[in-house]
Every structure is written in C-alpha cells, then in structure tokens.
Scaffold this active site. Structure first.
Site, PDB file in Angstrom:
ATOM      1  N   TRP A 265       0.810  -1.215   0.000  1.00 28.05           N
ATOM      2  CA  TRP A 265       0.000   0.000   0.000  1.00 28.05           C
ATOM      3  C   TRP A 265       0.846   1.270   0.000  1.00 28.05           C
ATOM      4  O   TRP A 265       0.323   2.372  -0.101  1.00 28.05           O
ATOM      5  CB  TRP A 265      -0.965   0.008   1.192  1.00 28.05           C
TER       6      TRP A 265
ATOM      7  N   GLU B 282      -5.537   1.010   5.594  1.00 25.72           N
ATOM      8  CA  GLU B 282      -5.679   1.600   6.926  1.00 25.72           C
ATOM      9  C   GLU B 282      -6.732   0.868   7.746  1.00 25.72           C
ATOM     10  O   GLU B 282      -6.574   0.660   8.941  1.00 25.72           O
ATOM     11  CB  GLU B 282      -6.033   3.096   6.827  1.00 25.72           C
TER      12      GLU B 282
ATOM     13  N   GLN C 275      -5.870  -2.765  14.550  1.00 28.95           N
ATOM     14  CA  GLN C 275      -5.843  -3.940  15.455  1.00 28.95           C
ATOM     15  C   GLN C 275      -5.217  -5.181  14.820  1.00 28.95           C
ATOM     16  O   GLN C 275      -5.420  -6.288  15.289  1.00 28.95           O
ATOM     17  CB  GLN C 275      -7.262  -4.287  15.930  1.00 28.95           C
TER      18      GLN C 275
ATOM     19  N   LEU D 246      -9.260 -12.342   8.905  1.00 26.68           N
ATOM     20  CA  LEU D 246      -8.628 -11.117   9.433  1.00 26.68           C
ATOM     21  C   LEU D 246      -9.243 -10.687  10.767  1.00 26.68           C
ATOM     22  O   LEU D 246      -8.630  -9.926  11.511  1.00 26.68           O
ATOM     23  CB  LEU D 246      -8.811  -9.963   8.439  1.00 26.68           C
TER      24      LEU D 246
ATOM     25  N   TYR E  84     -12.384  -9.044  13.383  1.00 21.91           N
ATOM     26  CA  TYR E  84     -13.027  -7.730  13.535  1.00 21.91           C
ATOM     27  C   TYR E  84     -13.827  -7.399  12.272  1.00 21.91           C
ATOM     28  O   TYR E  84     -13.536  -6.443  11.552  1.00 21.91           O
ATOM     29  CB  TYR E  84     -11.986  -6.641  13.810  1.00 21.91           C
TER      30      TYR E  84
ATOM     31  N   TYR F 227      -9.000   9.329  12.536  1.00 24.93           N
ATOM     32  CA  TYR F 227      -7.718   8.710  12.193  1.00 24.93           C
ATOM     33  C   TYR F 227      -7.675   8.289  10.718  1.00 24.93           C
ATOM     34  O   TYR F 227      -6.754   8.655   9.980  1.00 24.93           O
ATOM     35  CB  TYR F 227      -7.442   7.484  13.092  1.00 24.93           C
TER      36      TYR F 227
ATOM     37  N   ASP G 175      -2.239   7.388  16.021  1.00 23.40           N
ATOM     38  CA  ASP G 175      -2.609   6.003  16.324  1.00 23.40           C
ATOM     39  C   ASP G 175      -1.777   5.548  17.529  1.00 23.40           C
ATOM     40  O   ASP G 175      -1.075   6.360  18.152  1.00 23.40           O
ATOM     41  CB  ASP G 175      -2.413   5.091  15.091  1.00 23.40           C
TER      42      ASP G 175
ATOM     43  N   CYS H 244      10.665   2.451  18.255  1.00 23.30           N
ATOM     44  CA  CYS H 244      10.123   2.906  19.546  1.00 23.30           C
ATOM     45  C   CYS H 244       8.975   1.977  19.937  1.00 23.30           C
ATOM     46  O   CYS H 244       7.828   2.379  20.069  1.00 23.30           O
ATOM     47  CB  CYS H 244       9.656   4.357  19.421  1.00 23.30           C
TER      48      CYS H 244
ATOM     49  N   CYS I 206      17.984   4.685  17.673  1.00 24.62           N
ATOM     50  CA  CYS I 206      16.888   5.579  17.264  1.00 24.62           C
ATOM     51  C   CYS I 206      17.429   6.890  16.685  1.00 24.62           C
ATOM     52  O   CYS I 206      18.284   7.544  17.302  1.00 24.62           O
ATOM     53  CB  CYS I 206      16.008   5.888  18.477  1.00 24.62           C
TER      54      CYS I 206
ATOM     55  N   CYS J  19      15.203  13.215  22.324  1.00 25.32           N
ATOM     56  CA  CYS J  19      14.130  12.542  23.057  1.00 25.32           C
ATOM     57  C   CYS J  19      14.250  12.768  24.562  1.00 25.32           C
ATOM     58  O   CYS J  19      15.254  12.429  25.186  1.00 25.32           O
ATOM     59  CB  CYS J  19      14.182  11.046  22.745  1.00 25.32           C
TER      60      CYS J  19
HETATM   61 FE1  SF4 Z   1      11.527   6.090  21.427  1.00 24.38          FE
HETATM   62 FE2  SF4 Z   1      12.963   8.125  22.396  1.00 24.38          FE
HETATM   63 FE3  SF4 Z   1      13.918   5.654  22.529  1.00 24.38          FE
HETATM   64 FE4  SF4 Z   1      13.702   6.904  20.191  1.00 24.38          FE
HETATM   65  S1  SF4 Z   1      15.032   7.466  21.882  1.00 24.38           S
HETATM   66  S2  SF4 Z   1      13.151   4.762  20.631  1.00 24.38           S
HETATM   67  S3  SF4 Z   1      11.837   8.090  20.483  1.00 24.38           S
HETATM   68  S4  SF4 Z   1      12.124   6.417  23.564  1.00 24.38           S
END
Ligand code: SF4
Length: 363
Positions: free
Chosen positions: A31, A44, A49, A87, A89, A127, A145, A197, A207, A213
């Site tokens: 998609w 979407e 879920q 699937l 739901y 959403y 979400d 995350c 990350c 962060c």
């Molecule tokens: Fe999530 Fe922050 Fe860790 Fe990145 S640094 S994975 S945004 S908690």
C-alpha cells in the site's frame, strides 16, 4: 510545545532527521506503492488492530478481487466478508463496504478530498480520514494512532494527566506535523513506533531521534507511556461439533447483531462456556439443533483480545433432520467453505480436520 525537562524539540530538525531515516528505512509495503486513496483506505482499515505481517496477504488478495472502489461498492456483502475471512473484527469489513457504497453514490466513486466530506463516510473516523487524505492528497492533517501516541509520549516525556489526554497528543502531533510532506511525516512517525520505539524494549541506541528525546535523556523510555495496564490473559475452551455428510461439513450462521454476525461457522460453544460440557446445550439453544458429540478430532489454539482459546473439535452427529433453512444452515464442501465468510476459528478447525485425514462418514 509542552515544557518538560530535556532536549529542545525543534520541528524543522525533527523533520530533517526523521524524514531522512524514513527514506532510508521504510519497509516496502504494497500500500506504499500507490497514491490511490481507495487502496490506502483499505490498508488503513485492515491495519487497525492487526499487524502488517498478517494484513499483507489479505490486502493483496482483497485489492485483486476489488481493484477499484466501484468494484467493492457493487459487491455482495457475503463476498466482501469472504475476502475478509480470517482477518477478524468483521465490523471493519462491513463498514468499509458501506463506506464504499456511500462514496460511489455521493462522490462518483472517488474518495472525498476534504476532511468534512471524508468524516461523513460511514465508518470513517478522524484517524482514517486523516491518514488517507494526508497520504493520498497531501492534506496537512496529523494522525494519532497507538504508535504515534507512544512516540510522542516518550519524545515529550508526557506524564500525569497530559499523558492520558487524547487532545494533548493530537495538539502535539499537529504542532510537529511537516506541512511540506504530511503523508510522509505521518508514516515516518508510525514506522518509528512500529520498528524502533516499540512498546516493550524500545531500541533507543539505534533511534534517529535519540538526541532529541526527553524520555531517553531522563531514563524513562520503558516507563512511558503511562496509563492502562493490560488485562491479564484468560484461558477459555471452545468446543465445536464437526458434523460431516460425505465430504461436506455442517456450517451454521451466526445471528445478525452479534459479534461476527452473519458469518458461517461450525456449531460451537461461546467464549463464556466450559467447552465440551456445554456443547450439546448451547448448540440446541443457539441453533435449535440436537447433536451427539463423539471423539475429539482436532485441537488448536486461538487468541481473541485477552482470551487464549483452547479450541477442541469433536466429531458429532445430528439427532434430527436438518431444518430446511439455507440462510442459517448449509452443508459446505471444502471449496465452498473457502469461498464463504467464515471465522478464523472455523478455518483452524477445518485445517486440523484435513490434517487429521479422518475417514469421511455420512452424518
Ligand atoms: Fe523512542 Fe525516544 Fe527511545 Fe527513540 S530514543 S526509541 S523516540 S524512547
């Protein structure tokens, strides 16, 4: 932006860093190869879920069967549910079908291009409307979400009432939105939440947003978001009656208005039952059928939300003639079963039955 200790969060920097990461790391999903709002809408709805891995084969088969919105709008509900079978739901499939009919009637088969008109489509909430419009048409609408909520809660180290208010997340998502590329930005945030995350053990050292962060700098990544505790899993047993006639199996239809209403399934006990001890009584109460269960033929496992289901399929026989009501009862051959809208539990029982290679007998 909400004041909290930790690094400064500058939207332009985040757009550059996360946008670059997404361009290099985005998964190639079917998609994502289209800008067709209908196909994005289908994906979407399926992804609500349900995991990407589970959705992918269903999505591909669904858009092959209903390649454009008018194909879906003109289909019989039974065929739409059959394409959705497995699937779960199923109200999502019904809403999508109703929504497609609305778009076919009111918008000449093209998904609306304004938020107001999109929200008037049955089954389309904020959403879904925002996701489809931002990705397909580049409208500057944030999406929130579960993945986005988690990333924002950590990025901003949201705690206390702020971390539980839906409006707080929506406001932050709107402030952070990349208005030059809203669809890409929304997908990048969702992808970060899905791949890096993650709910448990976020991969903070890898990350791209680590330096920005607040949860990471405060050592709170795994403690956020605060809030709901998961309901502990509950073990239940569902017993099913596998009643055969030749190579056909007896299927019954669930009542309209119940969970998975109008789907076909083998006669079985409810999720609140005790399995085999309740099988005879429940099948008679729910379907008016008197059955005699025999040996255990199939065992399988299934999960619905917090319930871990032990599925037991018993060979069984009818103690009466089957009522002539084709809307509620049918003898289905293996080919018919694969075309009918059936629940995942029924599919698992049938797979188990085939693997057991039981000799077929007249019921
Ligand atoms: Fe999530 Fe922050 Fe860790 Fe990145 S640094 S994975 S945004 S908690």
């Amino acid at each position: 932006m909400s004041a909290s200790a930790g690094p400064k969060l500058r939207p332009a920097t985040l757009h550059r860093v996360l946008g670059g990461w997404y361009a290099r790391n985005r998964r190639d999903l079917p998609w994502r190869r289209t800008r067709d709002p209908y196909r994005i809408w289908v994906s979407e709805v399926m992804l609500q879920q349900t995991t990407v891995r589970a959705v992918t084969p269903y999505y591909e088969a669904f858009v092959e069967r209903f390649p454009a919105l008018p194909d879906l709008a003109g289909a019989r509900e039974e065929d739409v549910l059959a394409a959705w079978s497995g699937l779960g739901y199923y109200h999502r499939a019904r809403n999508l079908h109703r929504g497609a009919q609305h778009v076919a009637e009111r918008h000449a088969g093209r998904f609306p291009k304004t938020l107001e008109a999109a929200l008037a489509v049955p089954g389309v909430g904020l959403y879904t409307a925002s996701a489809v419009l931002s990705i397909a048409h580049g409208l500057p609408l944030p999406v929130v979400d579960g993945n986005v909520r988690r990333v924002l809660a950590r990025l901003f180290a949201l705690r206390g009432p702020d971390g539980r208010r839906e409006g707080a997340f929506y406001n932050l998502a709107e402030e952070l939105l990349d208005r030059e590329a809203p669809g890409e930005w929304n997908q990048a945030l969702m992808e970060l939440g899905a791949a890096v995350c993650t709910p448990r053990k976020p991969a903070c050292p890898a990350c791209p947003l680590r330096a920005h962060c607040r949860a990471w700098s405060l050592g709170l990544a795994e403690k956020l978001p605060e809030g709901k505790t998961r309901r502990p899993p509950v073990e239940v047993t569902v017993a099913a009656a596998l009643i055969q006639r030749g190579d056909c199996l007896l299927l019954v239809r669930r009542e309209q208005g119940r969970l998975m209403g109008r789907m076909w399934e083998v006669p079985q006990t409810s999720l609140e039952s005790h399995g085999l001890p309740d099988l005879v009584r429940e099948v008679e109460e729910r379907h008016g059928l008197r059955v005699v269960p025999g040996a255990l033929a199939v065992r399988a496992r299934h999960a619905i939300t917090f319930r871990r289901i032990r599925l037991e399929g018993y060979r069984a026989w009818l103690r009466q003639a089957l009522p002539a009501d084709p809307d509620r009862f049918r003898w289905a051959s293996p080919e018919e079963v694969s075309r009918l809208p059936t629940s995942s539990m029924t599919k698992k029982l049938l797979r188990g039955l085939r693997q057991a290679q039981l000799p077929l007998e007249l019921g």
